[in-house]
Structure formats: structure tokens, C-alpha cells
Write a protein that holds these residues in place. Structure first.
Motif, PDB file in Angstrom:
ATOM      1  N   LEU A 191    -113.456 119.069 -16.474  1.00 18.29           N
ATOM      2  CA  LEU A 191    -113.751 120.503 -16.435  1.00 18.29           C
ATOM      3  C   LEU A 191    -112.903 121.299 -17.432  1.00 18.29           C
ATOM      4  N   PRO A 192    -111.572 121.134 -17.454  1.00 14.08           N
ATOM      5  CA  PRO A 192    -110.809 121.836 -18.496  1.00 14.08           C
ATOM      6  C   PRO A 192    -111.215 121.399 -19.896  1.00 14.08           C
ATOM      7  N   LEU A 239    -105.478 119.853 -25.070  1.00 16.34           N
ATOM      8  CA  LEU A 239    -105.382 119.139 -26.344  1.00 16.34           C
ATOM      9  C   LEU A 239    -103.975 118.611 -26.602  1.00 16.34           C
ATOM     10  N   ARG A 240    -102.989 119.124 -25.890  1.00 15.79           N
ATOM     11  CA  ARG A 240    -101.647 118.542 -25.982  1.00 15.79           C
ATOM     12  C   ARG A 240    -101.625 117.175 -25.290  1.00 15.79           C
ATOM     13  N   HIS A 285    -109.420 114.237 -26.614  1.00 21.55           N
ATOM     14  CA  HIS A 285    -110.717 113.881 -26.029  1.00 21.55           C
ATOM     15  C   HIS A 285    -110.661 113.972 -24.493  1.00 21.55           C
ATOM     16  N   PRO A 286    -110.345 115.134 -23.937  1.00 21.90           N
ATOM     17  CA  PRO A 286    -110.196 115.214 -22.477  1.00 21.90           C
ATOM     18  C   PRO A 286    -111.480 114.915 -21.713  1.00 21.90           C
ATOM     19  N   PHE A 287    -112.621 115.371 -22.214  1.00 15.81           N
ATOM     20  CA  PHE A 287    -113.871 115.125 -21.497  1.00 15.81           C
ATOM     21  C   PHE A 287    -114.175 113.629 -21.426  1.00 15.81           C
ATOM     22  N   LEU A 288    -114.102 112.944 -22.559  1.00 18.90           N
ATOM     23  CA  LEU A 288    -114.446 111.525 -22.566  1.00 18.90           C
ATOM     24  C   LEU A 288    -113.469 110.693 -21.741  1.00 18.90           C
ATOM     25  N   GLY A 326     -99.568 125.781 -17.796  1.00 21.74           N
ATOM     26  CA  GLY A 326     -99.987 127.171 -17.916  1.00 21.74           C
ATOM     27  C   GLY A 326    -100.990 127.378 -19.033  1.00 21.74           C
ATOM     28  N   GLU A 327    -100.828 126.630 -20.135  1.00 24.03           N
ATOM     29  CA  GLU A 327    -101.780 126.748 -21.237  1.00 24.03           C
ATOM     30  C   GLU A 327    -103.149 126.198 -20.861  1.00 24.03           C
ATOM     31  N   ILE A 328    -103.175 125.191 -20.014  1.00 27.98           N
ATOM     32  CA  ILE A 328    -104.467 124.662 -19.565  1.00 27.98           C
ATOM     33  C   ILE A 328    -105.253 125.745 -18.854  1.00 27.98           C
ATOM     34  N   GLY A 329    -104.538 126.560 -18.094  1.00 21.94           N
ATOM     35  CA  GLY A 329    -105.160 127.650 -17.342  1.00 21.94           C
ATOM     36  C   GLY A 329    -105.225 127.293 -15.872  1.00 21.94           C
ATOM     37  N   TRP A 330    -104.486 128.053 -15.069  1.00 25.79           N
ATOM     38  CA  TRP A 330    -104.461 127.738 -13.637  1.00 25.79           C
ATOM     39  C   TRP A 330    -105.840 127.884 -13.010  1.00 25.79           C
ATOM     40  N   TRP A 331    -106.662 128.772 -13.566  1.00 25.67           N
ATOM     41  CA  TRP A 331    -108.023 128.922 -13.031  1.00 25.67           C
ATOM     42  C   TRP A 331    -108.839 127.660 -13.272  1.00 25.67           C
ATOM     43  N   ARG A 332    -108.622 127.001 -14.431  1.00 31.49           N
ATOM     44  CA  ARG A 332    -109.336 125.746 -14.703  1.00 31.49           C
ATOM     45  C   ARG A 332    -108.895 124.660 -13.724  1.00 31.49           C
ATOM     46  N   ILE A 333    -107.607 124.589 -13.479  1.00 32.91           N
ATOM     47  CA  ILE A 333    -107.082 123.579 -12.562  1.00 32.91           C
ATOM     48  C   ILE A 333    -107.614 123.827 -11.155  1.00 32.91           C
TER      49      ILE A 333
END
Length: 229
Positions: free
Chosen positions: A89-90, A116-117, A121-124, A198-205
Motif C-alpha cells: 500500500l505505501p 524508497l529508503r 521496489h516496495p510494491f513488488l 514518518g516519511e512513509i506517512g503514518w496515514w499510509r501505515i
């Protein structure tokens, strides 16, 4: 089972041979990027639907399961699915030059942040973890074919995308790749990046955890198999 094998072979073929080689470059040059992407997306959806129906028809029809689900593997599977959704999802909601038609994200000075840190390729990698988790608890031949193919496609797909971006973007891509990693957390372990939730976004998590919880609860209604013990 023959239908499932055929569908799986075609699905891998269009991704590894058509999209994953210079054939993709040739077709895109002749048809135009927009037309190529439209046709490839349509073909992928059609074959994916075929794959789904073929799996449903083949499951339990041929061969005995090589292994079954235990309470331990079921709990491990739940954890793996949570990790998978936390990548997927992120990964889908973060600007990423490895994603379709997002190469322009490389022009942003702050493009390397959040997911990206961890990996470019987070989705794959999320799909790979999802497939590996399902293989852990599904040992029948149909599941081995389907989830095994998805695992192979996701893992080797990362290298395929890297190669395509390197051909298209040259030194710009090399600079981005040098600062990130394909393997999750490798760039962080090497000191090239740092983890920043925090950069990922707490809402995404939070959204990923919520989606995982809903899918876990609804699994027997959607797929006919309980995910919870």
C-alpha cells in the motif's frame, strides 16, 4: 491443472519476454508508449482473470498436498501478510521512478524518502512476501504453481525493471540506484540511507494495517478459506 499451467506460462511470458526484454522497447517505439501500455495492461488483466479462474478450477483437483497448514505456519502467515500490505500500500501511494510512467519523479530532489529508503521496489517486494506467505500454508500443486509463479515474477521483476530504467535513463538512473537498494533494507544496512517511518506517512501505515485487518477477517467470505486460527 493443464489450464492453470497454460495460464501461468502465458502470464510469465508476457511479463518476462514481452515487457522484460528489449522487445518492450521495440514495441513501444513502433506503437507509441501510450498504445503499448494500453495493450499490455489489457493483456495482463485478461490473462490474470484467466489465471484466477484456472486456479479455482484446479485447486484440489489433482495431486495431494505436499504440506498442510499448522497453527505455527498460520500465525507466521498472518504476520507475513501484514508485512506484505505494509510494503504494497505505501509502495502504491508513493511517487517512485520504478513505477509505470513515473520516471519523471527522478527530477524531484527529495524523491528518495519514505519507502524508497527501504527499497526502490516496495510494491513488488510486497507481492513477493504475499506469495511466500501463501506458499507457507498451501502445499497443494495448484497453489505451488500460482503463488510460486507470483513469487518468481515479483523477485525477478525488480531486476527487469532496473534494467529497463537503466537503458532508458542512463546516468540519471545510475545515480538513483546507487543511493537506494533493490533488496529491502540493504541501503540502510550499508549506511546509504536511514529508516524514517514518518516519511512513509503514518496515514499510509495505519491504512495498511486497517486493510490487512479487513482482508484477514473477510478472507473466508472472499476466498473460501479462513485466515484466522
Amino acid at each position: 491443472m493443464t489450464n492453470l499451467i497454460a495460464a501461468t506460462a502465458v502470464f510469465l511470458l508476457i511479463h518476462f519476454v514481452v515487457s522484460g526484454t528489449r522487445m518492450r522497447d521495440t514495441l513501444a517505439a513502433r506503437l507509441g508508449d501510450g498504445a503499448y501500455l494500453g495493450l499490455f495492461s489489457l493483456a495482463s488483466v485478461v490473462v490474470l482473470i484467466w489465471l484466477g479462474f484456472a486456479f479455482t478450477g484446479a485447486r484440489g483437483a489433482d495431486g495431494e498436498a505436499l504440506w498442510g497448514m499448522t497453527r505455527g505456519t498460520q500465525m507466521a502467515q498472518l504476520v507475513l501478510q501484514l508485512v506484505a500490505v505494509l510494503f504494497i500500500l505505501p509502495g502504491l501511494t508513493t511517487a517512485n521512478p520504478t513505477s509505470v510512467q513515473q520516471e519523471g519523479a527522478l527530477e524531484r530532489p527529495d524523491v528518495i524518502k519514505g519507502m524508497l529508503r527501504i527499497t526502490r521496489h516496495p510494491f513488488l517486494w510486497g507481492v513477493a512476501i504475499w506469495a511466500a506467505g501463501h506458499l507457507l500454508v498451501n502445499g497443494e500443486p495448484a497453489s505451488l504453481i500460482l503463488f510460486g509463479a507470483m513469487l518468481v515474477l515479483a523477485v525477478f521483476g525488480t531486476a527487469s525493471i532496473d534494467a529497463k530504467r537503466r537503458r532508458a535513463l542512463g546516468a540519471t538512473w545510475d545515480s538513483f540506484a546507487a543511493q537506494t537498494s533493490n533488496i529491502p533494507f540493504a541501503a540502510i544496512a550499508a549506511g546509504r540511507q536511514k529508516l524514517s517511518l514518518g516519511e512513509i506517512g503514518w496515514w499510509r501505515i495505519a491504512l495498511a494495517v486497517a486493510v490487512w485487518a479487513v482482508l484477514t477477517w473477510a478472507h473466508p467470505y472472499l476466498f473460501g478459506v479462513r485466515a484466522l486460527p
